[in-house]
Design an enzyme around this catalytic site. Structure first.
Site, PDB file in Angstrom:
ATOM      1  N   HIS A 254       0.868  -1.178   0.000  1.00 15.15           N
ATOM      2  CA  HIS A 254       0.000   0.000   0.000  1.00 15.15           C
ATOM      3  C   HIS A 254       0.910   1.234   0.000  1.00 15.15           C
ATOM      4  O   HIS A 254       1.705   1.413   0.924  1.00 15.15           O
ATOM      5  CB  HIS A 254      -0.888  -0.032   1.243  1.00 15.15           C
ATOM      6  CG  HIS A 254      -1.883   1.082   1.300  1.00 15.15           C
ATOM      7  ND1 HIS A 254      -2.985   1.132   0.482  1.00 15.15           N
ATOM      8  CD2 HIS A 254      -1.939   2.199   2.074  1.00 15.15           C
ATOM      9  CE1 HIS A 254      -3.678   2.227   0.754  1.00 15.15           C
ATOM     10  NE2 HIS A 254      -3.066   2.890   1.715  1.00 15.15           N
ATOM     11  N   ASP A 256       0.724   5.099   0.088  1.00 13.52           N
ATOM     12  CA  ASP A 256      -0.084   6.313   0.189  1.00 13.52           C
ATOM     13  C   ASP A 256       0.513   7.340  -0.757  1.00 13.52           C
ATOM     14  O   ASP A 256       1.700   7.679  -0.654  1.00 13.52           O
ATOM     15  CB  ASP A 256      -0.111   6.811   1.632  1.00 13.52           C
ATOM     16  CG  ASP A 256      -1.052   5.964   2.489  1.00 13.52           C
ATOM     17  OD1 ASP A 256      -2.114   5.581   1.974  1.00 13.52           O
ATOM     18  OD2 ASP A 256      -0.714   5.689   3.647  1.00 13.52           O
ATOM     19  N   ASP A 366      -8.067   1.314   2.502  1.00  8.37           N
ATOM     20  CA  ASP A 366      -7.616   2.193   3.592  1.00  8.37           C
ATOM     21  C   ASP A 366      -8.409   3.491   3.659  1.00  8.37           C
ATOM     22  O   ASP A 366      -7.889   4.516   4.087  1.00  8.37           O
ATOM     23  CB  ASP A 366      -6.112   2.479   3.381  1.00  8.37           C
ATOM     24  CG  ASP A 366      -5.516   3.261   4.536  1.00  8.37           C
ATOM     25  OD1 ASP A 366      -5.982   3.082   5.672  1.00  8.37           O
ATOM     26  OD2 ASP A 366      -4.591   4.058   4.305  1.00  8.37           O
ATOM     27  N   HIS A 565      -6.830   9.559  -0.438  1.00 12.14           N
ATOM     28  CA  HIS A 565      -7.480   9.386   0.867  1.00 12.14           C
ATOM     29  C   HIS A 565      -6.697   9.913   2.074  1.00 12.14           C
ATOM     30  O   HIS A 565      -7.189   9.793   3.205  1.00 12.14           O
ATOM     31  CB  HIS A 565      -7.903   7.929   1.077  1.00 12.14           C
ATOM     32  CG  HIS A 565      -6.772   6.941   1.133  1.00 12.14           C
ATOM     33  ND1 HIS A 565      -6.445   6.137   0.077  1.00 12.14           N
ATOM     34  CD2 HIS A 565      -5.914   6.614   2.114  1.00 12.14           C
ATOM     35  CE1 HIS A 565      -5.430   5.348   0.408  1.00 12.14           C
ATOM     36  NE2 HIS A 565      -5.090   5.621   1.650  1.00 12.14           N
TER      37      HIS A 565
HETATM   38 ZN   LIG Z   1      -3.592   4.628   2.817  1.00 13.26          ZN
END
Ligand SMILES: [Zn+2]
Length: 641
Positions: A254, A256, A366, A565
Site C-alpha cells: 500500500h 499512500d 484504507d 485518501h
Molecule cells: Zn492509505
C-alpha cells in the site's frame, strides 16, 4: 513425552536463530565506499554529474531529514567465492535504492533494516569487479518519524546512519534449511501458545520431530545438514484434512500517494517498491503482486521507463496485477459522484490502454468510509467486486461479515470481501496466517479468504522471507490451505463458493478517523470549487468548436490526485498541503482561461432557476431553464431590486 517442552522449544528456537547466521557465512566489508551530498531528490542522470565524493565509513551519520546522499562503490569479489551468488548487505536505517548499470535494481531498508539484502551477481566468477550506486533518502517508511508513525523530535544521534555495507556470499542450502526450520518452529510455537488446536497428535509430533532435528543438526558439521533436513521434509509431507479454509494470498505494498511524506517522495517510494517487486517476481514464479492507483504507474512510466518496461513484462506474465480500476485510491465521502465516476474512468482507461484490460474489482482498503452510491458507480465502471478491510478498525460496531453482498442506494450490488486478517499490510507470519482462520466470520457458508501481505502504507511490499513462508505454508495442518492468487482468481473462487450471501444495504460508515473531515478546510474548499469549475468548462465548451480535451483531462488528473485518501480528508503533513494549494492555484488559473468569454448568462446547473444576479454592474432578475440561457424577467412582487 518431552518432559520440559518449554526448554525444548527454546533450544530449538535458539538453534534456528543461529542457523540464520550461516546464510551469509562469508562476508566482505566494502572498503572503498564514496559518498556525495546532501542533495535534493535529483534524478539518476543528475547524480552522475555530482562532484565532491568523499569516503564513507560505518557509523557515519547523515541528514538532515529528507536529504539525499549518493554512494558509489567498486569492489573485487574474492576469488574463493567463484560459482556462488553475491549479495549486497546494506543498512542505512533509511529508505534507499540500489542502482546497477544505470538501472534501479531494488529498494533497501524501508525502516530499520527490514530489507537489508539485494542480489548483485547471480553466479560470480570470482575475482571480478562489481560496481554499484546507492541513493540514500533520509526518511523511512513513515516519513521522518519512528515506526509508530509520529515524530518524536530531535534525536541525539541521526537515525540515518551507515551500519552496514558488505558483499556476502549467499549459501542457498543454509537459506532453505533456515526457512524450513523457521516455519515449522513458528507453527509449533503458535499451536503451543494458543493450546487450542484440535489436533494434539500433530502438535506433539511437531515438537518431537523438531527436537530430533535439533539433535541431528550440528551447525559446524555440514555433513549433518542433509539428515536434519530430511526430518523436516517428513513433517512437510503432512497435509490438511478435507475441509479447511482456502486462503488466497497476494503480495501488496500500500503506497499512500501522499501522507507523512510529500508527493515527490511517493514517486521514489514507487520506484523502490516496484523495483523490488519486479526483482522478486523473477525469483519466485508463484509470486503475485497487486498494485492499484493508475497514477503511480503513470509516474514510473514517465520517470523510469526501464523499470516501467519490467513492470509491463511482469503484467504480461500475469504476476504483476493492476487492481482497483481508479486513478488513485480516493476518499469516498467528500468527492462528488461525478469525481468518483472520473476516478474509475481515468483509472480503467489507463489500465486498458497500457495493459489491455480493465479491472473487475474496486480495491480501496484504507479509506475512511464508503458512500452508498458507490456500488452503482462501480457497476457502471464494469466493476462487480469490492475489497477493503477498513471497517474492521471501527471503534464501536465491528462488521458482522467478511463476505457479503453490498447493495447501493439504487439497488446495484457488488460482491464484497474484507480480508479477515484485518490488515492490508500482512507480515506473512504464521500467526497472521492462522488469524485469517480465527477471525473469519462466515465459516458457516464460505471457506475462501483473501490475505494481502507486504510492508505498506509507505510502500516496500513483501520481503523474500514472507515469500519463503508462504511457499512452505501451502498445505500444513494448523494453517489454512494457502496459494498466491490474483484478485480475479480469488473473487472467481469466492463467487462460486458462496451464493447465499448476506446483504448489506447503503453506506458503509467508518467509525474512526472522523476528525479528518473537519481538518484542512482549504483543500476541501478547493476540491469543490475545482469540481464546479470543471463541470462548467465541460458544459460550456461542449457545443463549441475546438473542445480542449487534453487540457481538461490534465485538470481532471490534478483534481483526482488531490482526492487521495490522505490528501482530501486532511490527514497528511503540512508539506502535502503546500503542494496541494500550489496545484489547485494552477488548476484554477488554467481553468478560468478555458471558460468561454462573452456576456450571455447561462445556468450551468440541472435545475431551473429564477434569481437576482449582478450583471454588467446592475442587479437583474433572471429566469433560466436547466442548462439553459438566462433571460431578464419581471421579478415577483416580493422581490425588490
Ligand atoms: Zn492509505
Amino acid at each position: 513425552m518431552l518432559r520440559h517442552p518449554d526448554y525444548t522449544r527454546d533450544r530449538i528456537q535458539q538453534l534456528v536463530r543461529r542457523l540464520r547466521g550461516k546464510i551469509y557465512a562469508a562476508r566482505l566489508p566494502v572498503a572503498d565506499l564514496q559518498v556525495a551530498g546532501p542533495v535534493g531528490r535529483i534524478s539518476f542522470a543528475e547524480a552522475q554529474r555530482l562532484t565532491g565524493f568523499r569516503p564513507a565509513r560505518r557509523g557515519d551519520q547523515f541528514g538532515p531529514a529528507w536529504a539525499t546522499f549518493w554512494f558509489r562503490a567498486a569492489v573485487t569479489v574474492p576469488a574463493g567465492w567463484a560459482g556462488s551468488r553475491v549479495d549486497l548487505l546494506w543498512d542505512s536505517q533509511s529508505e534507499a535504492t540500489l542502482w546497477v548499470n544505470g538501472r534501479s535494481v531494488q529498494g533497501l531498508n524501508m525502516t530499520q533494516g527490514d530489507r537489508p539484502d539485494a542480489m548483485l551477481l547471480e553466479r560470480c566468477a570470482g575475482g571480478e569487479q562489481v560496481e554499484f550506486q546507492i541513493e540514500m533518502a533520509c526518511n523511512r517508511t513513515f516519513g521522518v518519524s519512528t515506526g509508530s508513525g509520529y515524530p518524536t523530535g530531535e534525536e541525539p544521534v541521526s537515525p540515518y546512519h551507515l551500519r552496514r555495507c558488505e558483499l556476502a556470499s549467499f549459501d542457498p542450502v543454509a537459506w532453505d534449511l533456515y526457512w524450513d526450520a523457521q516455519v515449522l518452529t513458528e507453527l509449533e510455537a503458535e499451536l503451543a501458545r494458543e493450546d487450542a488446536t484440535s489436533d494434539k497428535s500433530w502438535q506433539g509430533w511437531l515438537l518431537a520431530r523438531l527436537n530430533d532435528f535439533a539433535n541431528t543438526l550440528d551447525l559446524e558439521r555440514r555433513e549433518t545438514w542433509a539428515a536434519a533436513r530430511e526430518i523436516l521434509r517428513d513433517l512437510y509431507a503432512h497435509r490438511n484434512g478435507g475441509r479447511c479454509v482456502e486462503l488466497s494470498a497476494i503480495g501488496h505494498a500500500h503506497i499512500d500517494t501522499a501522507w507523512l511524506w510529500p508527493l515527490a517522495e511517493t514517486h521514489r517510494k514507487c520506484e523502490r517498491t516496484f523495483s523490488t517487486a519486479t526483482a522478486y517476481l523473477r525469483d519466485y514464479p508463484e509470486y503475485r503482486f497487486a498494485s492499484s492507483q493508475a497514477y503511480q504507474y503513470a509516474v514510473i512510466q514517465q520517470r523510469n521507463p526501464d523499470l516501467y518496461a519490467r513492470i509491463q513484462e511482469c503484467v504480461a506474465r500475469g504476476q504483476f496485477i493492476p487492481v482497483g480500476g481508479t486513478w488513485i485510491e480516493p476518499d469516498c465521502n467528500i468527492p462528488s459522484g461525478e469525481s468518483l465516476g472520473r476516478q474509475f474512468l481515468f483509472g480503467q482507461r489507463f489500465f486498458e490502454k497500457e495493459f489491455g484490460k480493465r479491472c473487475r474489482e474496486f480495491w480501496n482498503p484504507d479509506v475512511f468510509g464508503y458512500n452508498g452510491q458507490l456500488p452503482q458507480i462501480m457497476r457502471q465502471a464494469g466493476i462487480t467486486r469490492f475489497l477493503t478491510q477498513k471497517l474492521s478498525w471501527n471503534r464501536f460496531n465491528k462488521p458482522h461479515h467478511h463476505t457479503f453482498t453490498w447493495r447501493g442506494i439504487d439497488g446495484s450490488e457488488v460482491l464484497t470481501h474484507f480480508p479477515p486478517a484485518d490488515t492490508y499490510n500482512g507480515d506473512g507470519s504464521i500467526r497472521e496466517l492462522r488469524l485469517n482462520v480465527k477471525n473469519y466470520k462466515d465459516h458457516d457458508r464460505s471457506r475462501e479468504c483473501y490475505y494481502l501481505f507486504g510492508h505498506g502504507d509507505g510502500g516496500g511490499g513483501p520481503t523474500k522471507g514472507m515469500l519463503e513462508v508462504l511457499r512452505r505454508a501451502a498445505d500444513l495442518p494448523g494453517l489454512p490451505r494457502t496459494a498466491q492468487r490474483t484478485a480475479e482468481e480469488f473473487f472467481d473462487r469466492l463467487e462460486r463458493d458462496v451464493t447465499d450471501r448476506p446483504v448489506i444495504w447503503g453506506e458503509l460508515y467508518f467509525e474512526y478517523h472522523r476528525g479528518t473531515y473537519t481538518s484542512q478546510a482549504a483543500v476541501k474548499r478547493h476540491n469543490r470549487r475545482a469540481e464546479q469549475l470543471l463541470h462548467d468548462i465541460e458544459f460550456l465548451r461542449a457545443t463549441m468548436p475546438n473542445y480542449p480535451r487534453d487540457e481538461i483531462n490534465a485538470l481532471w488528473r490534478t483534481l483526482l490526485l488531490n482526492q487521495f485518501h490522505d490528501i482530501l480528508p486532511g490527514s497528511s503533513i503540512g508539506e502535502v498541503y503546500a503542494d496541494s494549494a500550489r496545484q489547485f492555484a494552477e488548476l484554477f488559473a488554467a481553468g478560468e482561461k478555458l471558460l468561454p468569454a462573452g456576456s450571455q448568462l447561462v445556468n450551468t446547473t440541472g435545475f431551473a432557476r429564477a434569481e437576482v444576479v449582478e450583471h454588467a454592474g446592475t442587479l437583474q432578475f433572471v429566469r433560466a431553464p436547466p442548462y439553459g440561457p438566462a433571460v431578464v424577467a419581471e421579478p415577483p412582487a416580493a422581490v425588490r431590486l
